[in-house]
Structure formats: structure tokens, C-alpha cells
Design a protein around this motif. Structure first.
Motif, PDB file in Angstrom:
ATOM      1  N   ALA A  60     -35.291 -46.828 -20.185  1.00  0.00           N
ATOM      2  CA  ALA A  60     -36.623 -47.282 -19.763  1.00  0.00           C
ATOM      3  C   ALA A  60     -37.657 -46.942 -20.826  1.00  0.00           C
ATOM      4  O   ALA A  60     -38.526 -47.760 -21.163  1.00  0.00           O
ATOM      5  CB  ALA A  60     -37.000 -46.644 -18.429  1.00  0.00           C
ATOM      6  N   GLN A 113     -28.214 -52.592 -17.697  1.00  0.00           N
ATOM      7  CA  GLN A 113     -29.342 -52.061 -16.936  1.00  0.00           C
ATOM      8  C   GLN A 113     -30.424 -53.130 -16.925  1.00  0.00           C
ATOM      9  O   GLN A 113     -30.817 -53.653 -17.980  1.00  0.00           O
ATOM     10  CB  GLN A 113     -29.874 -50.777 -17.569  1.00  0.00           C
ATOM     11  CG  GLN A 113     -31.013 -50.135 -16.770  1.00  0.00           C
ATOM     12  CD  GLN A 113     -31.343 -48.733 -17.261  1.00  0.00           C
ATOM     13  OE1 GLN A 113     -30.602 -48.146 -18.028  1.00  0.00           O
ATOM     14  NE2 GLN A 113     -32.466 -48.192 -16.799  1.00  0.00           N
ATOM     15  N   TRP A 114     -30.904 -53.439 -15.740  1.00  0.00           N
ATOM     16  CA  TRP A 114     -31.829 -54.553 -15.548  1.00  0.00           C
ATOM     17  C   TRP A 114     -33.140 -54.050 -14.970  1.00  0.00           C
ATOM     18  O   TRP A 114     -33.186 -53.390 -13.939  1.00  0.00           O
ATOM     19  CB  TRP A 114     -31.189 -55.580 -14.617  1.00  0.00           C
ATOM     20  CG  TRP A 114     -32.061 -56.695 -14.103  1.00  0.00           C
ATOM     21  CD1 TRP A 114     -32.233 -57.055 -12.804  1.00  0.00           C
ATOM     22  CD2 TRP A 114     -32.834 -57.639 -14.866  1.00  0.00           C
ATOM     23  NE1 TRP A 114     -33.062 -58.153 -12.693  1.00  0.00           N
ATOM     24  CE2 TRP A 114     -33.450 -58.526 -13.942  1.00  0.00           C
ATOM     25  CE3 TRP A 114     -33.071 -57.807 -16.229  1.00  0.00           C
ATOM     26  CZ2 TRP A 114     -34.287 -59.561 -14.355  1.00  0.00           C
ATOM     27  CZ3 TRP A 114     -33.917 -58.851 -16.629  1.00  0.00           C
ATOM     28  CH2 TRP A 114     -34.500 -59.705 -15.704  1.00  0.00           C
ATOM     29  N   PHE A 115     -34.218 -54.357 -15.687  1.00  0.00           N
ATOM     30  CA  PHE A 115     -35.575 -54.117 -15.206  1.00  0.00           C
ATOM     31  C   PHE A 115     -36.164 -55.471 -14.824  1.00  0.00           C
ATOM     32  O   PHE A 115     -36.609 -56.220 -15.699  1.00  0.00           O
ATOM     33  CB  PHE A 115     -36.439 -53.481 -16.288  1.00  0.00           C
ATOM     34  CG  PHE A 115     -36.000 -52.120 -16.730  1.00  0.00           C
ATOM     35  CD1 PHE A 115     -36.496 -50.981 -16.110  1.00  0.00           C
ATOM     36  CD2 PHE A 115     -35.091 -51.978 -17.765  1.00  0.00           C
ATOM     37  CE1 PHE A 115     -36.095 -49.723 -16.524  1.00  0.00           C
ATOM     38  CE2 PHE A 115     -34.690 -50.730 -18.185  1.00  0.00           C
ATOM     39  CZ  PHE A 115     -35.183 -49.599 -17.556  1.00  0.00           C
ATOM     40  N   TYR A 173     -35.360 -50.289 -11.592  1.00  0.00           N
ATOM     41  CA  TYR A 173     -34.243 -50.835 -12.376  1.00  0.00           C
ATOM     42  C   TYR A 173     -33.000 -50.902 -11.507  1.00  0.00           C
ATOM     43  O   TYR A 173     -32.916 -50.285 -10.441  1.00  0.00           O
ATOM     44  CB  TYR A 173     -33.979 -49.994 -13.620  1.00  0.00           C
ATOM     45  CG  TYR A 173     -33.570 -48.559 -13.353  1.00  0.00           C
ATOM     46  CD1 TYR A 173     -32.264 -48.219 -12.973  1.00  0.00           C
ATOM     47  CD2 TYR A 173     -34.498 -47.522 -13.479  1.00  0.00           C
ATOM     48  CE1 TYR A 173     -31.906 -46.916 -12.718  1.00  0.00           C
ATOM     49  CE2 TYR A 173     -34.139 -46.202 -13.230  1.00  0.00           C
ATOM     50  CZ  TYR A 173     -32.845 -45.906 -12.852  1.00  0.00           C
ATOM     51  OH  TYR A 173     -32.484 -44.612 -12.589  1.00  0.00           O
TER      52      TYR A 173
END
Length: 478
Positions: free
Chosen positions: A162, A95-97, A79
Motif C-alpha cells: 500500500a 493485491q487489489w486496491f 484492499y
């Protein structure tokens, strides 16, 4: 407990071995792909958008504050923690996955209005993060008047986000969580800007199938989701949205608090609970609109169901209970009337008047009692809209909750209430790709088989896995 069980039963972190490996980044405008070194480049983030109805076209700056990895039951999910900036606006954080597999993949956008985050570098986040989770004076809000107005604070870690994203990550989707940081103050325009910046980020993120973007939020996060869809640039406009009991009309909300609540809540103690709970929300609304609708110069023109409906070009599935004490379900009724086919509601009904003096300040007792049925209904909708044609889609459920919900639907229908909104949602779960996962027992069953079993058990019908889909296409059993 299974991974899907944790998702269904409270959105808990999915594994006790969840961990991260953080790497600080120099502030920059490029974003690394999950499988490349942190300094790998992406397209220029400053390209102007040409879509969002209320969004600006100023340069977007994306700064990767740190990168990390969350481990969920032995599987690693990289992430990035992002600061998103546009001239003239406060920064937004996300937050980037990124999708893990090569090519382009669907993305789910999750609106997160309340999460406490400690990694922004801003003093306000550090100050709140030093406090244990709990109730605190709303003292970071610029218009705080020193009164006894409390808000709830709960810190979320990258690993917990997550965990709550795992249902989508395990279907190979990318996930973008956009934070509204209610505790940090601001107003409803600031919330709207936060979400708009998050949507703009998807115009430059790599690995995104921009034709398969979904968005989800509940309550204040439902407001975030609806307005984010309206403001999204055309190239990343979501294909599908889900909003649970969303606040969709701020003028109506203020009228509800000023007129409706006093007319039906006569107990002074309960009325005091309403006033205390809603005061921080009213302050943020008035900071943008200029005051109550009757106040000189107040402007609600961009904050009503009519405005929202005039801009909405994303199909939304909305769940709302008739005993919602926080956001009246009449707001969704008005939005449906104004937006037409863009909004498909599922009303959770009681069939009897509420005693508002004893009803809890909540979104309704039934959406909680039916949680193991409501979650598969909206998850099934999102996954079938975004999943690949041959992809198996795992949808968690609780059999006891589903059975109780269907029995109540049957009984209310027999009493003459219109419950047909349930039929298309049940039919979605008969999609050939859907595999239902009973989280308390671990049973796996194809959705069509399960729907035939449950409908037959409740209505006494003779459907099979091969006939239930067509039957629900007509409606609920008579």
C-alpha cells in the motif's frame, strides 16, 4: 518526511501507523467492491477473453483470500488479497486496491517479481516467510542442482505494498500488484502466466475505467510488464506502460552471458560474480526454452524482441543506461528498432567506455544517481496519460538530482551525443495539470514554471512558464 518523499526516496512504507484489519473469505469466484460487504457479487469471472495474443481463454477463478485496510497518514485504503486460477496453470496471486470513489477510475498495474508474500496458504510461501530477509540457496526451484546458487528474499506485507502504491492511490486510481514469487521457483512461462492472469482479473473487477489502465515494472519486472501488455485481453489492454531497464529478449540475454560478458570481463573474481548472480535466472530461462539457443530442441520463438514487437500494441516509455551490467541496453535498442513508435526510449549515457572489471553488477550508476530526476520523468508520463483532464497531478522530484541530470544532458549534447530523448519527457512535466513537489523542502511549483527555471539555469535561456512547453516541443536548447 512527506508521503511523496517516501515514495521517491526508496519506496518505503508511508506511515508508521500503517495497519490492517484482515477478514478471511471462503474461496469463491466473486469479488467484493471496496465499499460493499465481502460477499457482494461482481460479473462472472469465467467469461472468456477475446484479446490476449498469447493468453488462454479458459475459465478464470478469482478467490478473495482475505480483505484488509491499510492506513496511510490517517487515510484508509481497503484492499483484497487474491488467488487467480485458470485450469492447467499454477495459481497467481495479487493485491487489489479497488478505486474508492463511485464510478470508474484509472488503474495502475504494478509487476512485483520478487516480493515475498506470506498469505497465500502455500507451503512454499510459509517456508520462505519463516526466514529473515537475506540471501538463501535457490532451493525451491524445481531444477535446483544443490550448487551454491543464492537469491535474495525480502518479505512484503500488504501494508508495505500500500505504501509503495500510494502515489497512485492518492490520485484516486485503483492499483493491482501482481506477484511473480521468484523465490518459489518456476520458469519464465510461469512468470508470464502470473501476469496474464492478473490482467484477466481486470476484465471482471468493478470500478475500472478499462480505457485508462497503466502498467509499470523494472528489470525482471520490466519483462513482466512488457509481456503482460502483449498478453492482456483486448478490453483491458493498457493505455500506457513504463519499463525500466527491462529484459526484453531472452535469446539476446543468454548470448550476453555466454559471449559478451566473457569477452569484456577479464577479472576472474568479477566474472565469478556474474556467473553466481545469473545462474538462477538462466535455470528459469532454460526450464521454459529447453536450454541455450544452440541446444537441440531449444525454442526461443516466443521470447525475443522480434516476437514481442510483433505483438506489442501498447506504447511504452523505457529508461535504460548504457552501463547496465545486468540487462544490456542494446536490448532496448533492438526492441525500439523492431517495435517502432510503440517504444519510446530514454537512454542514460556516460559518453565514455566502461571498465567492466570494476563496474558494479547493477543497472548502472547514473539511474541511481539521478533517481530524483528519473522518477518524476516516468511518473509524470504515467499520470498525465491516465489522469482526468482537469485533475491536478502531484509529481515528486529532487531538485539537486534534476539539475545534475540536465547539466549532464547539456554537456553530452555539446559533445555530439544524441540526447534529444530527454526533451519530450521534460515537456510532459509542463502539462498544465502537473504540480511538482520537491520532497526535501516541500516546495510546490507548477511543472511549467519549474521546467523553465531549470532549463534556463542550465542552458542560459530566457524561457517562461508560458513558453517552455512549445520550446521543448522543438527539442533541447541548442
Amino acid at each position: 518526511m512527506t508521503v511523496l518523499g517516501a515514495v521517491l526516496l526508496g519506496g518505503l512504507p508511508l506511515a508508521c501507523d500503517t495497519g490492517s484489519e484482515d477478514t478471511r473469505e471462503d474461496g469463491g469466484v466473486s469479488l467484493p467492491d471496496a465499499s460493499t460487504p465481502p460477499d457482494a457479487g461482481v460479473p462472472d469471472a469465467g467469461a472468456p477473453e477475446d484479446g490476449g495474443s498469447d493468453a488462454g481463454t479458459a475459465e478464470l477463478t478469482v478467490t478473495v483470500l482475505s480483505t484488509g485496510q491499510a492506513t496511510l497518514e490517517g487515510e484508509v485504503w481497503p484492499y483484497q488479497l487474491l488467488r487467480l486460477e485458470e485450469p492447467g496453470k499454477a495459481p497467481s496471486y495479487a493485491q487489489w486496491f479497488p478505486p474508492k470513489k463511485p464510478g470508474t477510475w484509472p488503474v495502475m498495474v504494478l509487476t512485483r517479481p520478487y516480493d515475498g508474500i506470506a498469505w497465500t496458504g502455500e507451503a512454499v510461501d510459509a517456508r520462505w516467510a519463516a526466514r529473515p530477509n537475506g540471501l538463501y540457496l535457490d532451493d525451491s526451484e524445481p531444477n535446483f542442482d544443490g550448487g551454491a546458487h543464492y537469491i535474495a528474499y525480502s518479505q512484503s506485507t500488504p501494508e508495505s505494498i500500500a505504501g509503495e502504491s500510494s502515489i497512485y492511490l492518492r490520485h484516486d486510481f485503483g492499483v493491482l500488484a501482481i506477484f511473480g514469487r521468484f523465490y518459489a521457483g518456476g520458469d519464465i512461462q510461469n512468470d508470464r502466466d502470473d501476469m496474464a492472469l492478473g490482467m484477466r482479473f481486470l476484465t471482471v473487477a468493478e470500478g475500472v475505467d478499462r480505457a485508462r489502465i497503466g502498467i509499470f515494472g523494472g528489470s525482471w519486472g520490466g519483462f513482466n510488464a512488457l509481456y503482460a501488455a502483449v498478453d492482456a485481453p483486448a478490453e483491458v489492454r493498457p493505455k500506457v506502460g513504463v519499463a525500466l531497464y527491462p529484459l526484453s529478449d531472452f535469446e539476446h540475454q543468454v548470448n550476453y552471458l555466454d559471449v559478451v560478458v566473457p569477452s569484456r570481463v577479464t577479472d576472474p573474481v568479477m566474472r565469478g560474480h556474474y556467473e553466481t548472480f545469473f545462474e538462477p535466472y538462466s535455470r528459469r530461462i532454460f526450464a521454459t526454452t529447453g536450454g541455450r539457443p544452440s541446444a537441440p530442441g531449444a525454442d526461443y520463438s516466443r521470447w525475443t524482441a522480434a516476437h514481442l514487437a510483433s505483438k506489442l500494441e501498447v506504447p511504452f516509455f523505457v529508461i535504460h543506461e548504457d552501463r547496465d551490467a545486468l540487462v544490456p541496453y542494446e536490448q532496448t535498442q533492438s526492441l525500439v528498432a523492431a517495435a517502432g513508435a510503440w517504444v519510446s526510449p530514454l537512454y542514460v549515457m556516460h559518453g565514455a567506455p566502461a571498465d567492466w572489471n570494476t563496474s558494479p553488477l547493477s543497472h548502472g550508476p547514473l539511474v541511481e544517481a539521478y533517481v530524483g530526476a528519473m522518477i518524476p520523468l516516468y511518473l509524470g508520463h504515467l499520470l498525465t496519460e491516465l489522469g482526468a483532464p482537469a485533475q491536478l497531478l502531484a509529481v515528486p522530484y529532487l531538485q539537486a538530482h534534476l539539475r545534475t541530470y540536465l547539466q549532464d544532458v547539456r554537456d553530452l549534447k555539446r559533445r555530439g551525443l544524441d540526447m534529444e530523448g530527454a526533451a519530450p519527457r521534460l515537456r510532459t512535466l509542463t502539462d498544465a495539470r502537473v504540480v511538482m513537489v520537491e520532497v526535501s523542502t516541500g516546495r510546490l511549483v507548477y511543472g511549467a514554471e519549474l521546467m523553465a527555471e531549470e532549463v534556463n539555469a542550465v542552458w542560459g535561456t530566457p524561457y517562461t512558464a508560458s513558453t517552455i512547453r512549445d520550446a521543448l516541443g522543438v527539442g533541447l536548447p541548442p
